[in-house]
Write an enzyme that holds these catalytic residues in place. Structure first.
Site, PDB file in Angstrom:
ATOM      1  N   TYR A 100      10.064   1.465  16.683  1.00  0.00           N
ATOM      2  CA  TYR A 100       9.525   0.730  17.938  1.00  0.00           C
ATOM      3  C   TYR A 100      10.287  -0.632  17.464  1.00  0.00           C
ATOM      4  CZ  TYR A 100       5.839  -1.901  15.318  1.00  0.00           C
ATOM      5  OH  TYR A 100       5.292  -2.700  14.305  1.00  0.00           O
ATOM      6  N   TYR A 116       5.360   5.633   5.636  1.00  0.00           N
ATOM      7  CA  TYR A 116       5.577   7.090   5.597  1.00  0.00           C
ATOM      8  C   TYR A 116       6.207   7.224   6.682  1.00  0.00           C
ATOM      9  CZ  TYR A 116       1.066   7.646   7.954  1.00  0.00           C
ATOM     10  OH  TYR A 116       0.092   7.416   8.821  1.00  0.00           O
ATOM     11  N   ARG A 149      -1.553  -4.631   2.753  1.00  0.00           N
ATOM     12  CA  ARG A 149       0.101  -4.525   2.931  1.00  0.00           C
ATOM     13  C   ARG A 149       1.103  -5.461   2.757  1.00  0.00           C
ATOM     14  NH1 ARG A 149       3.449  -2.245   7.704  1.00  0.00           N
ATOM     15  NH2 ARG A 149       4.299  -3.627   8.679  1.00  0.00           N
ATOM     16  N   GLU A 194      11.973   5.868   5.309  1.00  0.00           N
ATOM     17  CA  GLU A 194      10.377   6.246   5.322  1.00  0.00           C
ATOM     18  C   GLU A 194      10.343   7.476   4.629  1.00  0.00           C
ATOM     19  OE1 GLU A 194       7.734   4.122   6.640  1.00  0.00           O
ATOM     20  OE2 GLU A 194       8.743   2.648   7.809  1.00  0.00           O
ATOM     21  N   ARG A 235       0.736  -1.120  -0.053  1.00  0.00           N
ATOM     22  CA  ARG A 235       0.063  -0.057   0.023  1.00  0.00           C
ATOM     23  C   ARG A 235       0.829   1.252  -0.037  1.00  0.00           C
ATOM     24  NH1 ARG A 235      -2.536  -0.794   5.912  1.00  0.00           N
ATOM     25  NH2 ARG A 235      -0.722  -0.587   7.443  1.00  0.00           N
ATOM     26  N   ASN A 287       8.091  -7.789   5.784  1.00  0.00           N
ATOM     27  CA  ASN A 287       9.349  -7.112   6.460  1.00  0.00           C
ATOM     28  C   ASN A 287       9.318  -7.607   8.109  1.00  0.00           C
ATOM     29  OD1 ASN A 287      11.406  -5.554   6.343  1.00  0.00           O
ATOM     30  ND2 ASN A 287      10.453  -3.838   7.292  1.00  0.00           N
ATOM     31  N   ARG A 288       8.542  -8.718   8.518  1.00  0.00           N
ATOM     32  CA  ARG A 288       8.682  -9.410   9.339  1.00  0.00           C
ATOM     33  C   ARG A 288       9.046 -10.780   9.380  1.00  0.00           C
ATOM     34  NH1 ARG A 288       8.025  -5.094  10.151  1.00  0.00           N
ATOM     35  NH2 ARG A 288       6.676  -3.905  11.650  1.00  0.00           N
TER      36      ARG A 288
END
Lengths: 94, 309
Positions: free
Chosen positions: B248, B198, B127, B270, B71, B144-145
């Site tokens: 985080y 972003y 996403r 980002e 997205r 991305n995990r």
């Protein structure tokens, strides 16, 4: 195509670690079907939450009850998406 | 090659248009760019990398990927513009010419093609990948995990319905495995840069732990100078730091994996947000975003070129 009519994106500005922790519990819950566009980590960064229309009242009440400052960043997500689609179609024709 | 000149970089495009544009780029710059298929996605779409190379064998290389979260359209749109910029600046801008005289650049513009196609047809807010999750009605893995870097740790979810679901095992997402295989088989990548959107951050490892990396001071310095270059154009403000400390804790991220596998210069951008649109950045922001990002990216690439290891 999935629609997001009435969904809002709230920008939350947590003021303390306690508020961050409260927002983390909100993030880990599944009831409200929230989508955190940015995540609660520190009071330095705003937290953007995509809230489905069905959960709006409950989430806003949660924030108000806990005195967590927020404002509506996107009033109606579907309106923005519709505009984006119009732009895409216009450019495709062009 | 004429198609790349008439291509409208100031709008968002569907996957087929992007793939067609890639062919035009290769046709327009046959001695510089080649299209490399590194595998296929879960839904069997080809995964392409544009390889910028002036020759040589297994030269030191820079990896850049965009759009791993489907997205984040501005990421892919910016990568399109930057690919064209790098191609047209070669032979004109001494810095780009020197860079490509020494190193190869691998640019993956649509890292999650299934998700990207899905955002155009079914769900603009999608996403993840589109893989079926055994035992769940929810689809997709957060690519991305899914990397083998603190996999399954804090900041990733074991719930397949979560936007940050880490998947059943590290590199289970074929989109991730294809990149891992390419990087490992190549063996000479010196930088790994991932472009997201972003919130205007430039990050370095780690995400899965809040411990400092051994090269923290150097990467922090490079990042700050890159952001200075980026901000010099429009004054866009960025924060610089490790993923864990400025966003985080998030495990299983790509740049943690690349860093742990010997790619010292690992960064994640980002990109810009006006503060009002999130993932729905208006198309008239694409070129300003890409232009400023290019300045930051170029600084990192120049540093990598000038600091071989």
């Amino acid at each position: 195509r999935k629609v997001f009519t009435g969904d809002q994106v709230l920008r939350v500005n947590a003021k303390s670690e306690a508020q961050i922790q409260l927002l983390k519990t909100l993030e880990n819950g599944e009831v409200f079907k929230l989508d955190f566009w940015t995540h609660p980590s520190s009071s330095d960064l705003p937290i953007d939450i995509h809230v489905p229309y069905a959960s709006l009242y409950a989430v806003q009440k949660f924030l108000q009850d806990n005195e967590i400052p927020f404002h509506v960043m996107i009033q109606d997500l579907q309106e923005l998406l519709d505009k984006e689609q119009e732009d895409l179609q216009r450019n495709a024709v062009k | 090659g004429g198609d790349t000149k008439s291509f409208d970089y100031a709008t968002y495009h569907r996957l087929d248009a992007i793939y067609s544009w890639m062919d035009s780029m290769v046709a327009g710059h046959p001695n510089l760019i080649s299209k490399v298929q590194i595998g296929s996605s879960y839904e069997n779409r080809p995964m392409y990398v544009l390889k910028f190379s002036t020759g040589g064998n297994n030269r030191p290389a820079i990896w850049i990927d965009a759009g791993i979260h489907s997205r984040e359209w501005i990421s892919t749109a910016s990568a399109l513009w930057m690919a064209n910029k790098m191609a047209t600046d070669f032979g004109v801008d001494p810095s780009v010419t020197s860079l490509l005289g020494k190193m190869d650049v691998y640019l993956m513009i649509v890292t999650n093609p299934d998700g990207y196609a899905y955002t155009h047809t079914n769900d603009r807010m999608w996403r993840k990948t589109r893989s079926v999750n055994s035992g769940s009605t929810c689809r997709g893995v957060d690519p991305n995990r899914n990397w083998d870097a603190g996999f399954g740790g804090p900041g990733a979810s074991k719930n397949p319905c979560s936007e940050s679901y880490h998947g059943p095992s590290a590199h289970s997402a074929i989109e991730v495995k294809n990149i891992v295989d390419l990087i490992k088989n190549h063996g000479n990548f010196k930088a790994f840069i991932s472009i997201h959107a972003y919130s205007q951050l430039l990050m370095y490892p780690y995400g899965y732990t809040c411990n400092d990396i051994p090269h923290q001071a150097e990467l922090d310095s490079v990042g700050r100078r890159a952001v200075q270059a980026l901000s010099s154009l429009y004054g866009t403000s960025y924060r610089v730091g490790s993923i864990c400390k400025i966003i985080y804790q998030a495990s299983g991220g790509s740049i943690d994996w690349s860093y742990n596998n010997g790619v010292k210069y690992s960064f994640a951008f980002e990109l810009r947000d006006t503060g009002r649109y999130g993932f729905l950045l208006p198309a008239n922001q694409i070129i300003p975003t890409a232009t400023e990002t290019w300045l930051g990216l170029k600084h990192i690439m120049e540093y990598v070129r000038d600091h071989p290891y």
